[in-house]
Design a protein around this motif. Structure first.
Motif: not given
Length: 309
Positions: A148-152, A103-109, A122-123, A129-132
């Motif tokens: 592809e796999m993104v959870t907001e 997984a990759v965690v993005i705190s802000h933009n 990274l993609n 296979n990578l969940h964002w």
């Protein structure tokens, strides 16, 4: 001497160019090649290891889950990679040298926490296979970049991630900061546990986070880019405030991030490290409770326990 040609005379006089600033940085802020084998070794159910990749980017193994936070590999963090803060310490390794990520965690933009070219690379390396996991309002940008796999997630929202036969919880918690990438989009937008602050000023919300989700096995807390205080206080904590965050979060160990990588503000580049050690001592904490590490250094916490003095 005869009039014949001289081999020695034909050798040009070359004066080597030595970058004194670079030599000084190599001493004060050395960059190590991460020992990926050490990061991945050990019993899967008993792992807690972290590598500071620079700025707010941390590679962390929590039990058998491998997570990357706020990945930025660019030389400059800004629009089109041509404007913004300049990097003065390189990444410890290339993206191709990273271990398998879950997984990759993005705190802000902000550009120093989310960079398009890094996301693309990274993609390309990990693909579907990578969940964002990203902040509210950021999912479309991530998908447009090829994720592809993104959870907001918004504040206090949780999501589950099932990997390696276990279910992990990813929770989004409050911070005192802001979001913006263009002129018109401001603020739109099992055994161990790990807290990633990303970028924030100090506020009462960390006590709430500590009560709800703490104590944390490891917290990654920013300590740099805090001067001048009249301007930076609401958005970037200083080392003293970072120590208060550590206490509020009830973190057993904390790792200092967001310093020593990009030229962003006016404090001397080694000041955050010195002030952090002073603040830890002044708060009566064990010196290992909240520490800095070298770029690329593996912080192995599998068997460590640090109690307050």
């Amino acid at each position: 001497m005869g009039s014949g040609s001289s081999t020695e005379a034909e050798i040009p006089n070359v004066t080597p160019i030595v970058d004194q600033e670079e030599l000084e940085l190599d001493k004060t802020l050395p960059v190590l090649k991460p020992d990926i084998e050490t990061l991945a070794a050990g019993e899967k159910s008993n792992n807690l290891r972290a590598v500071w990749m620079g700025h707010a980017c941390v590679l962390v193994k929590v039990d058998d889950l491998v997570v990357l936070t706020d990945p930025v590999w660019g030389y400059k963090c800004g629009p089109l990679g041509k404007m913004g803060a300049k990097r003065y310490r390189p990444p410890p390794c290339s993206i191709d040298e990273l271990p398998e990520l879950d997984a990759v965690v993005i705190s802000h933009n902000h550009y120093d926490h989310l960079e398009y070219s890094t996301v693309v690379k990274l993609n390309k390396r990990f693909g579907k296979n990578l969940h964002w996991f990203v902040a509210e309002g950021q999912a479309k940008w991530m998908r447009d970049a090829g994720c592809e796999m993104v959870t907001e997630l918004t504040w206090w929202e949780e999501a589950s991630l099932e990997k390696h036969g276990h279910k992990y919880t990813i929770a989004a918690t409050p911070s005192q900061h802001w979001c913006q990438r263009t002129a018109t989009d401001r603020d739109k937008g099992p055994r161990h546990n790990f807290y990633f602050a990303g970028d924030t000023g100090y506020c009462f919300g960390f006590r709430q986070i500590g009560r709800k989700y703490g104590p944390f096995s490891l917290a990654a807390i920013p300590i740099g880019a805090y001067h001048p205080r009249w301007f930076m206080r609401p958005q970037h904590c200083n080392p003293e405030e970072a120590v208060e965050m550590h206490v509020d979060l009830r973190a057993r160990r904390s790792l200092a991030i967001h310093w020593g990588t990009y030229v962003m503000t006016v404090e001397p580049y080694m000041e955050p490290k010195t002030k952090l050690a002073d603040a830890v001592a002044a708060r009566g904490l064990h010196e290992a409770a909240f520490t800095t590490v070298r770029h690329g250094e593996v912080l192995d916490l599998d068997s460590e326990t640090v109690e307050d003095r």
